[in-house]
Design an enzyme around this catalytic site. Structure first.
Site, PDB file in Angstrom:
ATOM      1  N   SER A  50       0.826  -1.214   0.000  1.00 14.56           N
ATOM      2  CA  SER A  50       0.000   0.000   0.000  1.00 14.56           C
ATOM      3  C   SER A  50       0.861   1.266   0.000  1.00 14.56           C
ATOM      4  CB  SER A  50      -0.897   0.006   1.244  1.00 14.56           C
ATOM      5  OG  SER A  50      -0.117  -0.130   2.425  1.00 14.56           O
ATOM      6  N   HIS A  51       2.123   1.160   0.413  1.00 11.10           N
ATOM      7  CA  HIS A  51       2.960   2.348   0.543  1.00 11.10           C
ATOM      8  C   HIS A  51       4.309   2.203  -0.167  1.00 11.10           C
ATOM      9  CE1 HIS A  51      -0.166   3.188   3.429  1.00 11.10           C
ATOM     10  NE2 HIS A  51       0.202   4.440   3.373  1.00 11.10           N
ATOM     11  N   ARG A  55       2.666   4.136  -4.618  1.00  9.07           N
ATOM     12  CA  ARG A  55       2.520   5.519  -4.145  1.00  9.07           C
ATOM     13  C   ARG A  55       3.204   6.534  -5.072  1.00  9.07           C
ATOM     14  NH1 ARG A  55      -1.666   6.165  -1.004  1.00  9.07           N
ATOM     15  NH2 ARG A  55      -1.271   6.435   1.199  1.00  9.07           N
ATOM     16  N   HIS A 123       3.922  13.299   4.928  1.00 10.29           N
ATOM     17  CA  HIS A 123       4.343  11.904   5.123  1.00 10.29           C
ATOM     18  C   HIS A 123       3.346  11.032   4.385  1.00 10.29           C
ATOM     19  CE1 HIS A 123       5.659   8.169   6.879  1.00 10.29           C
ATOM     20  NE2 HIS A 123       6.601   8.792   7.565  1.00 10.29           N
ATOM     21  N   LEU A 127       5.317   4.017   8.132  1.00 12.37           N
ATOM     22  CA  LEU A 127       5.995   4.630   9.273  1.00 12.37           C
ATOM     23  C   LEU A 127       7.117   3.746   9.826  1.00 12.37           C
ATOM     24  CD1 LEU A 127       5.876   7.201  10.889  1.00 12.37           C
ATOM     25  CD2 LEU A 127       4.013   6.251  12.242  1.00 12.37           C
ATOM     26  N   THR A 163      -6.147   8.838   9.158  1.00  9.32           N
ATOM     27  CA  THR A 163      -5.890   7.421   9.443  1.00  9.32           C
ATOM     28  C   THR A 163      -4.591   7.288  10.263  1.00  9.32           C
ATOM     29  OG1 THR A 163      -4.785   7.277   7.298  1.00  9.32           O
ATOM     30  CG2 THR A 163      -7.074   6.505   7.406  1.00  9.32           C
ATOM     31  N   LEU A 182       0.933   0.685  12.647  1.00 15.29           N
ATOM     32  CA  LEU A 182      -0.455   0.497  12.206  1.00 15.29           C
ATOM     33  C   LEU A 182      -1.219   1.788  12.036  1.00 15.29           C
ATOM     34  CD1 LEU A 182      -1.969   0.547  15.329  1.00 15.29           C
ATOM     35  CD2 LEU A 182      -1.062  -1.757  15.227  1.00 15.29           C
ATOM     36  N   HIS A 189      -5.792   3.840   4.062  1.00 13.66           N
ATOM     37  CA  HIS A 189      -6.351   4.432   2.845  1.00 13.66           C
ATOM     38  C   HIS A 189      -5.626   3.874   1.611  1.00 13.66           C
ATOM     39  CE1 HIS A 189      -7.233   7.891   0.063  1.00 13.66           C
ATOM     40  NE2 HIS A 189      -8.417   7.733   0.626  1.00 13.66           N
ATOM     41  N   ASP A 191      -4.559   0.945   1.162  1.00 16.90           N
ATOM     42  CA  ASP A 191      -5.117  -0.370   0.814  1.00 16.90           C
ATOM     43  C   ASP A 191      -6.492  -0.224   0.144  1.00 16.90           C
ATOM     44  OD1 ASP A 191      -3.238  -2.398   1.425  1.00 16.90           O
ATOM     45  OD2 ASP A 191      -3.539  -2.013   3.553  1.00 16.90           O
ATOM     46  N   ARG A 306       4.040 -15.582  15.575  1.00 22.48           N
ATOM     47  CA  ARG A 306       4.400 -14.418  14.773  1.00 22.48           C
ATOM     48  C   ARG A 306       4.458 -13.172  15.642  1.00 22.48           C
ATOM     49  NH1 ARG A 306       0.914 -11.835   9.748  1.00 22.48           N
ATOM     50  NH2 ARG A 306       2.061  -9.891   9.724  1.00 22.48           N
ATOM     51  N   ASP A 310       7.764  -9.837  11.662  1.00 26.18           N
ATOM     52  CA  ASP A 310       8.260 -11.134  11.171  1.00 26.18           C
ATOM     53  C   ASP A 310       7.934 -11.327   9.686  1.00 26.18           C
ATOM     54  OD1 ASP A 310       9.261 -11.782  13.634  1.00 26.18           O
ATOM     55  OD2 ASP A 310       7.743 -13.292  14.126  1.00 26.18           O
TER      56      ASP A 310
HETATM   57  P1  NDP Z   1      -1.360  -3.903   9.090  1.00 28.71           P
HETATM   58  O1  NDP Z   1      -2.710  -4.008   9.672  1.00 28.71           O
HETATM   59  O2  NDP Z   1      -1.040  -4.653   7.860  1.00 28.71           O
HETATM   60  O3  NDP Z   1      -0.260  -4.311  10.175  1.00 28.71           O
HETATM   61  C1  NDP Z   1      -0.213  -3.667  11.415  1.00 28.71           C
HETATM   62  C2  NDP Z   1       0.887  -4.241  12.269  1.00 28.71           C
HETATM   63  O4  NDP Z   1       0.466  -5.502  12.803  1.00 28.71           O
HETATM   64  C3  NDP Z   1       2.182  -4.531  11.534  1.00 28.71           C
HETATM   65  O5  NDP Z   1       3.249  -4.188  12.351  1.00 28.71           O
HETATM   66  C4  NDP Z   1       2.119  -6.036  11.279  1.00 28.71           C
HETATM   67  O6  NDP Z   1       3.387  -6.653  11.152  1.00 28.71           O
HETATM   68  C5  NDP Z   1       1.434  -6.506  12.524  1.00 28.71           C
HETATM   69  N1  NDP Z   1       0.694  -7.752  12.338  1.00 28.71           N
HETATM   70  C6  NDP Z   1      -0.215  -8.036  11.382  1.00 28.71           C
HETATM   71  N2  NDP Z   1      -0.712  -9.268  11.559  1.00 28.71           N
HETATM   72  C7  NDP Z   1      -0.095  -9.770  12.653  1.00 28.71           C
HETATM   73  C8  NDP Z   1      -0.168 -11.006  13.343  1.00 28.71           C
HETATM   74  N3  NDP Z   1      -0.986 -11.983  12.945  1.00 28.71           N
HETATM   75  N4  NDP Z   1       0.595 -11.196  14.447  1.00 28.71           N
HETATM   76  C9  NDP Z   1       1.439 -10.214  14.864  1.00 28.71           C
HETATM   77  N5  NDP Z   1       1.555  -9.021  14.244  1.00 28.71           N
HETATM   78  C10 NDP Z   1       0.800  -8.801  13.152  1.00 28.71           C
HETATM   79  O7  NDP Z   1      -0.991  -2.340   8.841  1.00 28.71           O
HETATM   80  P2  NDP Z   1      -1.982  -1.166   8.428  1.00 28.71           P
HETATM   81  O8  NDP Z   1      -2.835  -1.652   7.308  1.00 28.71           O
HETATM   82  O9  NDP Z   1      -2.643  -0.633   9.634  1.00 28.71           O
HETATM   83  O10 NDP Z   1      -0.959  -0.082   7.872  1.00 28.71           O
HETATM   84  C11 NDP Z   1      -0.277  -0.318   6.643  1.00 28.71           C
HETATM   85  C12 NDP Z   1       0.732   0.773   6.393  1.00 28.71           C
HETATM   86  O11 NDP Z   1       0.060   2.007   6.116  1.00 28.71           O
HETATM   87  C13 NDP Z   1       1.659   1.074   7.583  1.00 28.71           C
HETATM   88  O12 NDP Z   1       3.000   0.967   7.140  1.00 28.71           O
HETATM   89  C14 NDP Z   1       1.347   2.516   7.958  1.00 28.71           C
HETATM   90  O13 NDP Z   1       2.434   3.279   8.411  1.00 28.71           O
HETATM   91  C15 NDP Z   1       0.828   3.050   6.636  1.00 28.71           C
HETATM   92  N6  NDP Z   1       0.032   4.260   6.855  1.00 28.71           N
HETATM   93  C16 NDP Z   1       0.601   5.459   6.657  1.00 28.71           C
HETATM   94  C17 NDP Z   1      -0.099   6.622   6.915  1.00 28.71           C
HETATM   95  C18 NDP Z   1       0.554   7.950   6.774  1.00 28.71           C
HETATM   96  O14 NDP Z   1      -0.055   8.950   7.112  1.00 28.71           O
HETATM   97  N7  NDP Z   1       1.772   8.030   6.290  1.00 28.71           N
HETATM   98  C19 NDP Z   1      -1.480   6.588   7.363  1.00 28.71           C
HETATM   99  C20 NDP Z   1      -1.984   5.254   7.568  1.00 28.71           C
HETATM  100  C21 NDP Z   1      -1.256   4.123   7.313  1.00 28.71           C
HETATM  101  P3  NDP Z   1       3.997  -6.986   9.681  1.00 28.71           P
HETATM  102  O15 NDP Z   1       4.510  -5.667   9.191  1.00 28.71           O
HETATM  103  O16 NDP Z   1       5.047  -7.995   9.906  1.00 28.71           O
HETATM  104  O17 NDP Z   1       2.866  -7.506   8.833  1.00 28.71           O
HETATM  105  O1  PYC Z   2      -2.833   4.761   3.848  1.00 27.70           O
HETATM  106  O2  PYC Z   2      -4.154   5.845   5.205  1.00 27.70           O
HETATM  107  C1  PYC Z   2      -3.167   5.789   4.468  1.00 27.70           C
HETATM  108  C2  PYC Z   2      -2.301   6.981   4.315  1.00 27.70           C
HETATM  109  C3  PYC Z   2      -2.575   8.266   4.641  1.00 27.70           C
HETATM  110  C4  PYC Z   2      -1.450   9.018   4.312  1.00 27.70           C
HETATM  111  C5  PYC Z   2      -0.532   8.162   3.804  1.00 27.70           C
HETATM  112  N1  PYC Z   2      -1.052   6.923   3.825  1.00 27.70           N
END
Ligand code: NDP
Ligand code: PYC
Length: 337
Positions: A50-51, A55, A123, A127, A163, A182, A189, A191, A306, A310
């Protein structure tokens, strides 16, 4: 470079050079282009799709719109014994962090902790690449980002908070740090954009349309709709914390103060970023690493297979062995701009 059908496999270094070159050709100054390219490629390498490369068009259209300044003249200020402030001057947060990191590490070691306060930044990435390197240097690190209004609070009519992601990393005795990262929404967004592109429905309960009615159609979410905080009021509380930790502490825009609509093509958020670095050897607790290993041992013994990160580390090992797959359309963009 290895070509298989319409997909090319590149090494991380090759891909980073191409991404940095493309950003540079669109006016991003070298240090920021390099920092941003590393983060984008790291996300693609580790499977945070997703990132990652997806992007890039958003980075480029935001630059072209004039909403973000790729050549921003950033200022790092040694604000206090445990505070580094960066005025990112409407540039990318990754360039700001690259400029502040070494000073922040030195302060964390000297004072026991350091707050990194980044003002007026964009950003648009994952993260975790911001916190993992600090844990690799033996520090505990937490980071917060805010972004434009995209989540609707339980019972509310329209979104106010973003988000807003939170990430946390800590070192281990041997090997790679434990890192989680997370979004405060059920799904990021980024995704939702991928689901719309691939024609996939969203999971039930992830999004609402422009009238705040539940929908599983990603296009309705993107077209004036919003996302739902994860675990209802709990995710909302996390998003609220991030908004205050970032926009409140750094004096950057709140998500609802977004003005990107004046810049057609702008998709990044002008906001801020806050990091907290802690030296675990200075917290008075004694053998931090030993205690962490005890905890992880107990988790493993209880059947936890996990830990956060990992999955990414597994993907990283595959990418190191086989390269990172890049499809033809992306390769064309990278080579021709
Ligand atoms: P996920 O829900 O995919 O994952 C969240 C966290 O949970 C990760 O650290 C993941 O580890 C861990 N995880 C997932 N499944 C398990 C499990 N079964 N057991 C243990 N740990 C687990 O992430 P999001 O969809 O919430 O976010 C995706 C990306 O979007 C992030 O990198 C976030 O920074 C980015 N984002 C950026 C924004 C911005 O403003 N710049 C705004 C919103 C989101 P693992 O990585 O190993 O899967
Ligand atoms: O995926 O929610 C998101 C997001 C917001 C800004 C950057 N990524």
């Amino acid at each position: 470079m290895t070509q298989v059908d319409s997909t090319t496999r590149l090494t991380e270094a090759e891909l980073t050079r191409l991404v940095a070159g493309l950003l540079g050709a669109h006016g991003v100054e070298p240090l920021t282009a390099d920092a941003l390219a590393r983060v984008i490629v790291a996300a693609e390498r580790d499977g945070t799709l997703s990132h990652g490369l997806a992007r890039l068009p958003g980075y480029l259209s935001s630059l072209q719109s004039g909403w973000v300044d790729g050549a921003a003249r950033m200022t790092v200020t040694d604000k206090a014994a445990a505070v580094v402030h960066v005025d990112a001057a409407n540039g990318f947060a990754q360039g700001a962090l690259a400029r502040a990191s070494e000073l922040a590490i030195a302060k964390a070691r000297a004072a026991g902790l350091c707050l990194v306060s980044i003002h007026d930044s964009h950003h648009f990435g994952s993260l975790w690449p911001d916190v993992e390197p600090f844990a690799e240097r033996g520090l505990v690190c937490m980071a917060f980002v805010n972004s434009r209004s995209r989540i609707v609070a339980p019972g509310a009519r329209r979104p106010v908070l973003g988000t807003n992601p939170v990430a946390f990393a800590f070192p281990r005795k041997d090997g790679a740090p434990v890192v989680w990262d997370l979004a405060s929404s059920v799904m990021a967004h980024g995704d939702v954009i991928l689901a719309a592109k691939n024609g996939h429905p969203l999971p039930a309960g992830a999004g609402v349309d422009r009238e705040a009615r539940p929908t599983q159609d990603p296009k309705r979410v993107l077209d004036g709709g919003a996302l739902v905080p994860f675990a209802g009021h709990k995710g909302f509380a996390i998003a609220l914390m991030a908004e205050v930790m970032v926009a409140g502490l750094t004096g950057s825009r709140f998500g609802f103060e977004d003005e990107s609509g004046k810049y057609p093509g702008a998709v990044t958020s002008n906001a801020g970023q806050t990091l907290v670095l802690i030296d675990p050897n200075r917290s008075g607790g004694g053998d931090f690493i030993g205690r962490v290993e005890l905890l992880i041992g107990a988790l493993r013994e209880a059947g936890t297979e996990r830990l956060p990160a990992d999955r990414r580390y597994r993907n990283r090992a595959v990418a190191a062995a086989e390269g990172i797959a890049v499809d033809r359309a992306m390769l064309d963009l990278l080579k021709t701009g």
